[in-house]
Design a protein around this motif. Structure first.
Motif, PDB file in Angstrom:
ATOM      1  N   SER A 172     -11.593  -5.697  -3.511  1.00  0.00           N
ATOM      2  CA  SER A 172     -12.410  -6.577  -4.345  1.00  0.00           C
ATOM      3  C   SER A 172     -11.598  -7.801  -4.751  1.00  0.00           C
ATOM      4  N   PHE A 173     -12.216  -8.979  -4.658  1.00  0.00           N
ATOM      5  CA  PHE A 173     -11.461 -10.190  -5.008  1.00  0.00           C
ATOM      6  C   PHE A 173     -11.166 -10.261  -6.499  1.00  0.00           C
ATOM      7  N   TRP A 174     -11.825  -9.410  -7.297  1.00  0.00           N
ATOM      8  CA  TRP A 174     -11.493  -9.411  -8.732  1.00  0.00           C
ATOM      9  C   TRP A 174     -10.069  -8.903  -8.942  1.00  0.00           C
ATOM     10  N   ASP A 175      -9.518  -8.209  -7.920  1.00  0.00           N
ATOM     11  CA  ASP A 175      -8.150  -7.665  -8.039  1.00  0.00           C
ATOM     12  C   ASP A 175      -7.091  -8.631  -7.527  1.00  0.00           C
ATOM     13  N   CYS A 176      -7.495  -9.770  -6.955  1.00  0.00           N
ATOM     14  CA  CYS A 176      -6.459 -10.635  -6.372  1.00  0.00           C
ATOM     15  C   CYS A 176      -5.895 -11.572  -7.433  1.00  0.00           C
ATOM     16  N   ASP A 177      -4.684 -12.048  -7.157  1.00  0.00           N
ATOM     17  CA  ASP A 177      -4.011 -12.958  -8.085  1.00  0.00           C
ATOM     18  C   ASP A 177      -4.173 -14.380  -7.539  1.00  0.00           C
ATOM     19  N   LEU A 178      -4.931 -15.197  -8.243  1.00  0.00           N
ATOM     20  CA  LEU A 178      -5.261 -16.526  -7.714  1.00  0.00           C
ATOM     21  C   LEU A 178      -4.136 -17.545  -7.865  1.00  0.00           C
TER      22      LEU A 178
END
Ligand SMILES: C[S@@+](CC[C@H](N)C(=O)[O-])C[C@H]1O[C@@H](n2cnc3c(N)ncnc32)[C@H](O)[C@@H]1O
Length: 243
Positions: A172-178
């Protein structure tokens, strides 16, 4: 929540037609059409998004037609499994799979050029419609595709198998560090935009760029808005992260 509302709308439609059948003898096809109309109305009253309407209208008539075709039971399981693997979190209200047009990839490639970007991410990358052409065109740019639905992820991964600068991640992209990207791209829906804005505000580096296709972040002032001449008349909203 949407699934519960959909089940409720269908049940209301079925109950309405059941009551009607007690007093009126109507042909089964008409009963199915009426059930669809009553369900669609109930769905509106339950404030479901408007794209549920055609599904409610067509669900019972389609079920009738399928029954008539007398397909083997396993074919339904197969179709349901494939749809689940493609649309994955949609049942919980996540964004379904829609593909960006080549015009979007073209505009993004000009943006990467202009920004002299060295790292790019597509949040919910689908089958790699954006990441693949960008990774091909810019072998020096690190391109990441985050996608949680199994089949689109597999397709994106397969398509980019010869591109060492492209990483396809099933998470899930909610878990990535932007914080590690110069340009972040998202083509989602109006629903997650406020939450995405929060994530962007707390994680993205100053001077980096968020490009959102079709859906602006409510209350944010874009640095630029790019209208595209593709079939969907896509608009790209570009937000510069302030220092
Ligand atoms: C509208 S499509 C965009 C696909 C691709 N970015 C493009 O522009 O062609 C949205 C994609 O986001 C994916 N998605 C939705 N929520 C996600 C999440 N939390 N994490 C990873 N992918 C997600 C969906 O599975 C879908 O493939």
């Amino acid at each position: 929540m949407q699934l519960i509302k959909a089940l409720l709308a269908q049940s209301i439609g079925a109950a309405t037609v059941f009551l009607l059948l007690q007093v009126l003898a109507i042909p089964i096809l008409w009963a199915a059409l009426l059930q669809g109309a009553a369900s669609a109305l109930a769905s509106r009253l339950l404030r479901q998004p408007s794209w549920w309407i055609p599904m409610h209208l067509l669900f019972m008539p389609a079920a009738l037609v399928m029954l008539h075709l007398q397909l083997p039971a396993w074919s339904y399981l197969l179709a349901a499994s494939i749809l689940l693997l493609v649309f994955w979190g949609t049942i919980k209200g996540d964004v379904p799979l829609f593909l960006s047009s080549p015009a979007v990839s073209h505009a993004l490639s000009e943006i990467l050029d202009r920004e002299q970007a060295s790292a790019f991410i597509d949040l919910g990358a689908g089958i790699g419609s954006v990441t693949l052409p960008l990774a091909l065109r810019y072998p020096q740019v690190h391109v990441e595709a985050w996608e949680h639905a199994p089949i689109p992820w597999l397709v994106a991964r397969w398509r980019s198998r010869h591109l060492p600068n492209c990483r396809v991640i099933r998470q899930s992209f909610w878990d990535c560090d932007l914080s590690v990207y110069d340009v972040v791209y998202a083509f989602l829906s109006p629903f997650p935009m406020p939450q995405l804005g929060e994530k962007v505000r707390s994680e993205m580096r100053p001077a980096s760029l968020l490009v959102s296709s079709s859906f602006p972040i409510p209350g944010w002032e874009p640095e630029s808005v790019i209208p595209l001449e593709d079939r969907m008349h896509t608009t790209l909203y570009c937000y510069r992260i302030p220092s």
